[in-house]
Write an enzyme that holds these catalytic residues in place. Structure first.
Site, PDB file in Angstrom:
ATOM      1  N   ASP A 156     -23.323  14.688 -26.580  1.00  0.00           N
ATOM      2  CA  ASP A 156     -21.872  14.510 -26.432  1.00  0.00           C
ATOM      3  C   ASP A 156     -21.336  13.662 -25.278  1.00  0.00           C
ATOM      4  O   ASP A 156     -21.207  14.112 -24.163  1.00  0.00           O
ATOM      5  CB  ASP A 156     -21.161  15.863 -26.461  1.00  0.00           C
ATOM      6  N   GLU A 209       0.336   6.055  12.528  1.00  0.00           N
ATOM      7  CA  GLU A 209      -1.014   5.613  12.874  1.00  0.00           C
ATOM      8  C   GLU A 209      -1.055   4.118  13.203  1.00  0.00           C
ATOM      9  O   GLU A 209      -1.703   3.722  14.159  1.00  0.00           O
ATOM     10  CB  GLU A 209      -1.972   5.930  11.716  1.00  0.00           C
ATOM     11  N   ASP A 210      -0.376   3.314  12.413  1.00  0.00           N
ATOM     12  CA  ASP A 210      -0.569   1.866  12.524  1.00  0.00           C
ATOM     13  C   ASP A 210       0.570   1.103  13.172  1.00  0.00           C
ATOM     14  O   ASP A 210       0.457  -0.102  13.387  1.00  0.00           O
ATOM     15  CB  ASP A 210      -0.804   1.269  11.124  1.00  0.00           C
ATOM     16  N   HIS A 245       0.821  -1.218   0.000  1.00  0.00           N
ATOM     17  CA  HIS A 245       0.000   0.000   0.000  1.00  0.00           C
ATOM     18  C   HIS A 245       0.859   1.275   0.000  1.00  0.00           C
ATOM     19  O   HIS A 245       0.714   2.103  -0.899  1.00  0.00           O
ATOM     20  CB  HIS A 245      -0.980  -0.044   1.179  1.00  0.00           C
ATOM     21  N   ASP A 258      -3.401   8.302  -1.142  1.00  0.00           N
ATOM     22  CA  ASP A 258      -3.754   7.209  -0.228  1.00  0.00           C
ATOM     23  C   ASP A 258      -5.177   6.738  -0.530  1.00  0.00           C
ATOM     24  O   ASP A 258      -5.445   5.548  -0.702  1.00  0.00           O
ATOM     25  CB  ASP A 258      -3.626   7.732   1.211  1.00  0.00           C
TER      26      ASP A 258
END
Ligand code: MN
Length: 728
Positions: free
Chosen positions: A263, A80-81, A52, A143
């Site tokens: 169009d 964060e993780d 990722h 992200d």
């Protein structure tokens, strides 16, 4: 399962293409670091998590952002993780990168979904305001783009909420920042999950017509490039079907089926110079029939998001209309990558970070869609310097005026919270309640049931009108008793002045109707409103005057033997509450004090004056201070009062004795008082001009008869030549 090697290779390729000569070693270190930190984590599809950040970094590289942004993208989920910290990232990769990562973390933690539509505007504003560096927004968009591309691995509920958020926040932001390509991709993926049937309908239609469409586009493209090459204009031209979401939107807006839709084809001609753009335009209009009113020159007047191109719509030989967009390569870059392209051109011209952001700020401020894309108007982002966006501990966003404090925050939540506030925490740290809040702060109010309520200085500390109003309200309410007393008296005085019966306010049949007219739910509340100046007595009575007159007339007719007007004896019978021996008509249990100027005692004719804050002050009707009580300016504050039947209660009163000065006079006065068993509280004398003395004596009597008796005895003393009640 996607492989690390593949992703790593394509990221490196993108970096080498868009950022040739960049320090690859630093990128490798960041990849290693992130891979190590995320090593125990997996993506929803089971592939290693590091895929990722690699993919996000690749998108960021394609946007043309710089090395720091790529490092930021690689590390964007670390804080964060994982157990990575800001300090560690700053030490290893520099403080700018750490700040980018922290900025993205803040946005990740903010809950931008599941909010009412009304909050969307705030969300977008806050998103921008929180991101002090525009690269934070761009990394966050990258992200989101990768997460959208891998949306199939999410649960259906998550798919819907994420796609909703994408439509509400990310796609409009990408548009604002001029990143057309990313905006389209985000919208198309979101549509697929939000409106799967419509999406499938459009896709299958497009697939069914694919051959026809391709043949058509190829024939047009050939005609264009033939003509331009023949004229010696070097160009790249191609046709495409407009993106799915824009087709969907057009169907919706124009209420048309795909067959009827005008169009859906767009052609692009990309050339080297601006004069070439106008040349090409001439050739296009020469080759095909122009559809009037559709030409737009965004080269001379760029869109606020910097978009530049010439747009025209023409009709080909088969009668099919299509749009042609003519632009230079630089305009093309800007159209595809928007602000990011701008970033790219800025590189090497000094980092100029601050200025870049100013530019975005201005861009966002002035943003207005002048073309047909009206729907985008609702997505306008304004960056207000005068607003600050903060979170409740539960992640709800609260927007406040810039410079707001936890006090403003507390009152924005609820007046009850503000009134019970004893302290506050910002980002989990105890702080002063006058600390100015900054964007993205998580604010928690500490309350206590024992809180004494707001303090007066809060009025000068708080920045929001809301807080100020609520604090004022609290003070209003705290002084309610006083307000009610005063308001009631004003109201009743006004009723008397215009000759209306007071009893009507307690008439169960008429009273509710009057209150309704006054827009109050109780008389007490209305009195309070008059008391604090929210309403004048004259206005209140004026509002119900006609109703009362009508009601009185109707009742008079119905029961002529029992007129509505309260007879005086009725009032006397009313079980009124006496305070200090005095009954204030129509007001129960208010504070009473006796005026010093005339010191009334039972038997005196009295009247009451509603003071500001000390209840009702009792004067004799012949007191000079009561002389003007019938004048309109004062009338509202004077109320009828009477003595209660309290015979044995002593009252303070004062006499002033005018005397010819002589020795021993003070003693004579004292003797008279003593022999008559009068309790003296104060006795003193002073010299007056012309050989006179003035003796003041304060003493207790039960009523005016007792007072008169002692007064006569005092006047019998030699050299006491006059007496006067009260003291001045
Ligand atoms: Mn992420």
């Amino acid at each position: 399962m996607e492989s690390f090697t593949e992703h790593y290779a394509s990221m490196t390729q993108a970096i080498q293409k868009h950022l040739p000569g960049v320090d690859i070693a630093r990128i490798e270190r960041a990849v290693e670091y992130a891979a190590q930190k995320h090593k125990d984590q997996k993506r929803k599809d089971g592939s290693p998590y590091i895929i990722h950040p690699l993919a996000v970094a690749e998108i960021v590289a394609e946007m043309g952002l710089d090395l720091e942004a790529i490092l930021g993208a690689l590390l964007h989920d670390c804080i964060e993780d994982t157990d990575a910290s800001f300090d560690e990232i700053a030490r290893l990769f520099g403080s700018t990168t750490a700040e980018l990562v922290e900025g993205v973390t803040k946005l990740t933690r903010a809950n931008f979904s599941s909010t009412e539509q009304a909050q969307m505007e705030n969300l977008r504003k806050m998103f921008m305001a929180m991101s002090k560096d525009i690269r934070v927004v761009l990394i966050k968009i990258a992200d989101r783009l990768h997460n959208m591309r891998t949306m199939q691995y999410q649960t259906p509920a998550k798919q819907v909420s994420k796609c909703r958020e994408t439509m509400d926040i990310y796609a409009p932001l990408a548009h604002r920042l001029g990143m057309q390509k990313i905006k389209w991709e985000l919208e198309d993926i979101a549509l697929r999950y939000l409106e799967p049937e419509s999406y499938e309908d459009i896709m299958s239609y497009l697939n069914a017509h694919k051959e026809h469409d391709e043949a058509f586009m190829q024939s047009i493209q050939e005609r264009i490039s033939q003509r331009l090459s023949g004229m010696g204009i070097s160009n790249t031209s191609y046709g495409r079907i407009k993106h799915v979401y824009s087709i969907y939107r057009k169907m919706r807006e124009q209420d048309k089926t795909l067959d009827e839709l005008y169009d859906i084809y767009a052609f692009r001609v990309i050339v080297d110079t601006i004069p070439d753009c106008y040349n090409v335009l001439g050739h296009i209009h020469d080759l095909f029939n122009l559809v009037p009113g559709r030409f737009k020159d965004y080269i001379s007047t760029p869109k606020p998001n910097m978009y530049q191109s010439l747009h025209t719509t023409v009709i080909g030989s088969q009668g099919i209309p299509f749009e042609v967009q003519i632009r230079t390569w630089q305009m093309h870059e800007t159209a595809e990558y928007g602000i990011a392209a701008h970033w790219k051109y800025k590189q090497g011209v000094g980092s100029g970070n601050e200025k870049d952001f100013e530019w975005v700020r201005r861009l966002l401020e002035s943003q207005q869609d002048t073309d047909a894309e009206d729907y985008l108007k609702s997505l306008k982002i304004d960056m207000f310097d005068d607003e600050v966006f903060v979170f409740t501990p539960k992640g709800k966003i609260v927007s406040l005026p810039a410079g707001s404090t936890p006090i403003d925050f507390a009152y924005a939540i609820h007046s009850g919270v503000g009134n019970a506030m004893t302290g506050a925490k910002i980002n989990n740290r105890i702080c002063n309640i006058d600390t100015p809040l900054t964007n993205g702060d998580i604010v928690e109010v500490i309350t206590s049931k024992a809180a004494k309520g707001p303090s007066r200085d809060w009025l000068s500390i708080c920045k929001s009108n809301q807080a100020r109003t609520k604090i004022k309200q609290w003070f209003k309410k705290e002084k309610r008793e006083e307000n009610v007393t005063y308001g009631r008296a004003s109201f009743e005085a006004e009723m008397r002045r215009v000759g209306l019966p007071l009893s009507i306010t307690i008439d169960p049949e008429v009273s509710p109707q009057l209150l309704k007219k006054l827009a109050f739910d109780s008389w007490e509340n209305m009195y309070a409103a008059i008391g604090y100046g929210g309403l004048t007595a004259v206005k209140a009575v004026g509002r119900i005057r006609d109703d009362i007159n009508r009601a009185v007339k109707a009742q008079d007719k119905a029961q002529q033997t029992n007129p509505l007007r309260t007879a005086p004896e009725d009032a006397a019978k009313k079980n009124r509450h006496a305070v200090n021996g005095v009954i204030v008509e129509d007001i129960d249990s208010c504070m009473i004090k006796f005026a010093k100027c005339c010191t009334p005692v039972p038997g005196d004719e009295i009247t009451g004056f509603i003071t500001k804050g000390f209840g009702v002050s009792i004067h004799r009707t012949d007191c000079p201070n009561a002389a003007h009580r019938h004048e309109p300016v004062q009338a509202a504050r004077w109320v009828p009062v009477r003595w209660a039947n309290v015979d044995d209660q002593p009252f303070d009163t004062t006499l002033e004795l005018d005397c010819i000065t002589r020795d021993g006079l003070l003693l004579d006065v004292a003797m008279v008082m003593t022999t008559n068993r009068i309790r003296v509280k104060e006795l003193y004398g002073k010299d007056m001009p012309g050989g006179h003395s003035l003796f003041t004596v304060r003493f207790e009597v039960r009523n005016v008869a007792e007072l008169d008796a002692i007064r006569n005895k005092l006047l019998n003393i030699r050299d006491v030549i006059g007496s006067k009640r009260g003291q001045n």
